[in-house]
Write an enzyme that holds these catalytic residues in place. Structure first.
Site, PDB file in Angstrom:
ATOM      1  CG  LEU A   1     -15.827  -6.907   2.878  1.00 34.94           C
ATOM      2  CD1 LEU A   1     -15.583  -7.764   4.116  1.00 34.94           C
ATOM      3  CD2 LEU A   1     -16.319  -5.531   3.284  1.00 34.94           C
TER       4      LEU A   1
ATOM      5  CG  HIS B   1      -2.427  -3.351   2.278  1.00 36.44           C
ATOM      6  ND1 HIS B   1      -2.921  -3.098   3.546  1.00 36.44           N
ATOM      7  CD2 HIS B   1      -3.495  -3.257   1.435  1.00 36.44           C
ATOM      8  CE1 HIS B   1      -4.219  -2.863   3.479  1.00 36.44           C
ATOM      9  NE2 HIS B   1      -4.590  -2.958   2.215  1.00 36.44           N
TER      10      HIS B   1
ATOM     11  NE  ARG C   1      -4.912  -0.051  -2.395  1.00 38.38           N
ATOM     12  CZ  ARG C   1      -5.654  -0.795  -1.594  1.00 38.38           C
ATOM     13  NH1 ARG C   1      -5.370  -2.081  -1.445  1.00 38.38           N
ATOM     14  NH2 ARG C   1      -6.680  -0.286  -0.943  1.00 38.38           N
TER      15      ARG C   1
ATOM     16  CD  GLU D   1      -4.365 -10.936   3.443  1.00 38.66           C
ATOM     17  OE1 GLU D   1      -3.271 -10.433   3.147  1.00 38.66           O
ATOM     18  OE2 GLU D   1      -5.120 -10.449   4.317  1.00 38.66           O
TER      19      GLU D   1
ATOM     20  CG  HIS E   1      -2.079   0.919   1.091  1.00 37.24           C
ATOM     21  ND1 HIS E   1      -1.952   2.290   1.142  1.00 37.24           N
ATOM     22  CD2 HIS E   1      -3.393   0.672   0.886  1.00 37.24           C
ATOM     23  CE1 HIS E   1      -3.138   2.834   0.969  1.00 37.24           C
ATOM     24  NE2 HIS E   1      -4.037   1.878   0.818  1.00 37.24           N
TER      25      HIS E   1
END
Length: 377
Positions: free
Chosen positions: A194, A143, A76, A177, A32
């Site tokens: 999510l 991240h 990113r 994840e 990130h």
């Protein structure tokens, strides 16, 4: 530096690899762009969405040079690499020139209090900076792991047979994840983790419920299974001397940060893999000074360190093996994407530390396949 909490130590991946099961796309880690310098705490992209922007030591809005159209709202990985280049080229901020800054003060106190109150609190707490008056020191921070245990859409873990085909691992499910379905490919979009968790968590739950209703055959646990599972714990409890757990963890973090960060290079990564090999030998000689049985966090951290190492080694070997740049995996010595050889998932086999390949699933073709192309901003 990481945005992850202290308790996020790759335990699920570590357990699966100790059982001998392969991992997929372990080289694909998202950095990130905006972690608070010195703390790693995440500063949301919403700051840049509201009009904040990154500056170097000269106060220049440098993303205008790297991504003239998207600027600070580029992908990113693009923003993170641009920040690192600014630092490497001597335009970093601070005494050591090792970070850049996120400017928000021009938005005004009223806007910041209304739309970004959490960021104001985080900055004041962890950076000791008031964004209303001065910019926040930030640096790219590890991240999210796009890789993990390969699964199908039901959450069933997969391995490969002798012919390279998918083979279901009976009784093992993974979601979130820890899993690699893979809906994120080589570069997750913000917010999609999510979505991944909710969609495949539901799918796995429904599939497991259906399996249970039909009746399943369970393998009986043998005494050897119990002994093998408790072997690490027994070794720690019986240790009289050996390596310091916090010191070894710090060395592991340093190796990964220095050799497998935002930018990667073959010779650096080979050196990093060698350092990890030396660390593995020392990892088998951990010393647990506190043997108490109640609320013993030192014992937990020792077990977690072993999981961290498994994740680190898989990442290192997979990163060194993928000889191209794709998504979050950026190599200085192989700067272009190589679709002929690497338009595929990497598979890391822990038993022999081997890298294999697995085809990308382009089915069902309900819409025309998106052809990979160079990203431009």
């Amino acid at each position: 530096s990481t945005t992850n909490a202290l308790i996020n130590t790759g335990d699920g991946v570590g357990m699966a690899m100790r059982a001998g099961y392969p991992m997929q796309d372990m080289e694909m880690w998202q950095f990130h762009p905006t972690g608070i310098y010195g703390a790693g705490t995440l500063v949301t992209e919403g700051c840049r969405g509201e009009g904040g922007y990154l500056i170097n030591k000269d106060g220049e809005r440098f993303m205008e040079r790297y991504a003239p159209n998207a600027k600070d709202l580029a992908g990113r990985d693009v923003v993170a690499r641009s920040m690192v280049l600014e630092i490497l080229e001597g335009r970093g901020c601070g005494e050591h020139g090792d970070h850049v800054k996120l400017k928000l003060d021009h938005l005004g106190e009223e806007v910041l209090n209304a739309k970004l109150p959490g960021i104001l609190e985080l900055s004041r707490t962890f950076a000791h900076v008031d964004p209303v008056k001065e910019p926040i020191p930030v640096v790219p921070t590890c991240h999210y792991m796009m890789g993990g245990i390969p699964t199908n859409v039901h959450g069933q873990a997969l391995t490969q047979n002798d012919y390279g085909g998918d083979q279901i691992i009976p009784g093992l499910f993974a979601v979130g994840e820890v899993a690699c379905v893979s809906v994120h490919g080589a570069n997750r979009l913000g917010g999609n983790s999510l979505l991944d968790l909710v969609v495949f968590g539901r799918a796995a739950g429904k599939y497991i419920e259906e399996m249970l209703s039909q009746g399943i055959e369970q393998r009986q646990v043998a005494q050897t299974d119990i002994e093998e599972a408790s072997q690490r714990l027994v070794r720690l409890n019986e240790s009289a001397s050996g390596e310091s757990i916090p010191a070894l963890k710090a060395e592991l973090q340093q190796v990964m940060q220095n050799h497998f960060g935002v930018f990667r290079r073959g010779d650096f990564m080979k050196e990093g893999v060698q350092k990890l090999e030396a660390l593995r030998e020392r990892l088998g000689n951990l010393h647990l000074a506190d043997k108490s049985a109640t609320f013993n966090t030192a014992r937990i951290e020792a077990l977690e360190l072993q999981n961290l190492f498994e994740v680190a080694e898989a990442t290192a070997i997979a990163a060194e093996g993928r000889t191209e740049s794709r998504g979050a995996h950026a190599r200085d010595d192989f700067r272009e994407r190589d679709d002929e050889n690497w338009l595929c998932h990497s598979m890391y086999f822990p038993r022999d530390k081997r890298i294999g390949k697995r085809g990308v699933n382009f089915a069902p073709r309900t819409v025309e396949t998106f052809q990979p192309k160079v990203r431009t901003y």
